[in-house]
Design an enzyme around this catalytic site. Structure first.
Site, short mmCIF file in Angstrom:
data_model
loop_
_atom_site.label_atom_id
_atom_site.label_comp_id
_atom_site.label_asym_id
_atom_site.label_seq_id
_atom_site.Cartn_x
_atom_site.Cartn_y
_atom_site.Cartn_z
N GLY A 76 0.83 -1.19 0.00
CA GLY A 76 0.00 0.00 0.00
C GLY A 76 0.87 1.24 0.00
O GLY A 76 1.99 1.22 0.54
N GLN A 81 2.96 10.10 1.04
CA GLN A 81 4.25 9.49 1.36
C GLN A 81 5.32 9.84 0.34
O GLN A 81 6.50 9.61 0.58
CB GLN A 81 4.11 7.97 1.46
CG GLN A 81 3.31 7.52 2.68
CD GLN A 81 3.17 6.02 2.72
OE1 GLN A 81 2.27 5.46 2.12
NE2 GLN A 81 4.06 5.37 3.43
N CYS A 121 5.19 0.31 8.37
CA CYS A 121 4.97 1.41 7.43
C CYS A 121 6.28 1.77 6.75
O CYS A 121 7.32 1.89 7.42
CB CYS A 121 4.40 2.61 8.17
SG CYS A 121 4.04 4.03 7.13
N LEU A 122 6.23 1.96 5.45
CA LEU A 122 7.42 2.34 4.71
C LEU A 122 7.99 3.68 5.18
O LEU A 122 9.18 3.94 5.03
CB LEU A 122 7.11 2.43 3.21
CG LEU A 122 6.70 1.12 2.53
CD1 LEU A 122 6.29 1.39 1.09
CD2 LEU A 122 7.82 0.10 2.57
N HIS A 163 -5.26 1.95 6.56
CA HIS A 163 -3.91 2.46 6.81
C HIS A 163 -3.57 3.61 5.85
O HIS A 163 -3.06 4.66 6.26
CB HIS A 163 -2.92 1.30 6.64
CG HIS A 163 -1.49 1.65 6.88
ND1 HIS A 163 -0.76 1.15 7.94
CD2 HIS A 163 -0.62 2.43 6.18
CE1 HIS A 163 0.48 1.62 7.89
NE2 HIS A 163 0.59 2.39 6.82
N GLU A 164 -3.89 3.40 4.58
CA GLU A 164 -3.57 4.43 3.58
C GLU A 164 -4.50 5.64 3.69
O GLU A 164 -4.09 6.78 3.48
CB GLU A 164 -3.63 3.84 2.17
CG GLU A 164 -2.73 2.64 1.93
CD GLU A 164 -1.29 2.85 2.35
OE1 GLU A 164 -0.83 4.01 2.35
OE2 GLU A 164 -0.63 1.86 2.69
N HIS A 167 -3.04 7.89 6.17
CA HIS A 167 -1.96 8.71 5.60
C HIS A 167 -2.51 9.96 4.92
O HIS A 167 -1.93 11.05 5.03
CB HIS A 167 -1.17 7.90 4.57
CG HIS A 167 -0.04 7.11 5.14
ND1 HIS A 167 0.97 7.68 5.89
CD2 HIS A 167 0.25 5.78 5.07
CE1 HIS A 167 1.83 6.73 6.26
NE2 HIS A 167 1.42 5.58 5.78
#
Length: 201
Positions: A76, A81, A121-122, A163-164, A167
């Site tokens: 994702g 990001q 998370c990235l 989750h996204e 963000h």
């Protein structure tokens, strides 16, 4: 990784990265991760703006996001990001499945049933915290050409979408976990993210 854990954005744990990835895959991943904003970057705490123009530029943005998500071994990725303040997210929970893109997504409904699971998370390298999320959700959005779509998701797909969506609203997994786990996450981030951190523990 235990059955009750999931790394929402990173499919290959950092500690498993060197022995499991071939040099070419590792190089692509490292290059992609350099383009993803890390904790402390103001973009990660900003609310994204709705898309009004559905043009070739948007479609190229979505294509690039999908490629970076793939190269970074994520499942994702949100536009914020990458420092782009657009309400756009991409995800893929099946390794051989097509990459899905949601433009201007809105969470219409979420089940009362929630489930705890570890998320990574990235943008927060090395951090894994337990997050409670609804098991089932319904999201309305638009596709890359502006057509209305509805996504009804459960399990991992529902979790990744939520989750996204967080963000896009400037919310991170450390905001949705316990105080103790947040403190541990802050210690990890101080060791892994060289830039000055914007949030206190």
């Amino acid at each position: 990784m235990a059955a009750d854990q999931v790394d929402v954005e990173v499919e290959v744990a950092e500690e498993d990265h060197p022995p499991r990835l071939d040099p070419e895959t590792r190089a692509r991943r490292d290059a992609a991760l350099k383009l993803i904003r890390k904790y402390g970057d103001p973009a990660l705490r900003s609310r994204a703006l709705e898309i009004e123009r559905f043009d070739d530029a948007l479609r190229e943005e979505i294509r690039r996001m999908g490629q970076l998500m793939h190269d970074s071994l994520g499942i994702g990725l949100a536009a914020t990001q990458l420092g782009v303040m657009h309400r756009v997210l991409v995800y893929r929970v099946e390794s051989l499945g097509a990459i899905a893109a949601l433009v201007n997504p809105v969470l219409d409904w979420a089940s009362d049933e929630v489930e705890p699971m570890d998320e990574g998370c990235l943008s927060l390298p090395g951090v894994h915290v337990e997050v409670d999320r609804p098991v089932h959700v319904r999201v309305t959005a638009q596709d890359e050409r502006g057509e209305d779509i509805v996504v009804e998701a459960s399990g991992l797909e529902a979790r990744v979408i939520q989750h996204e969506l967080d963000h896009l609203d400037g919310v991170l997994i450390v905001d949705r976990t316990s105080r103790d786990q947040r403190k541990q996450a802050m210690r990890t981030l101080r060791e892994t993210v060289p830039a000055p951190l914007g949030d206190a523990a």
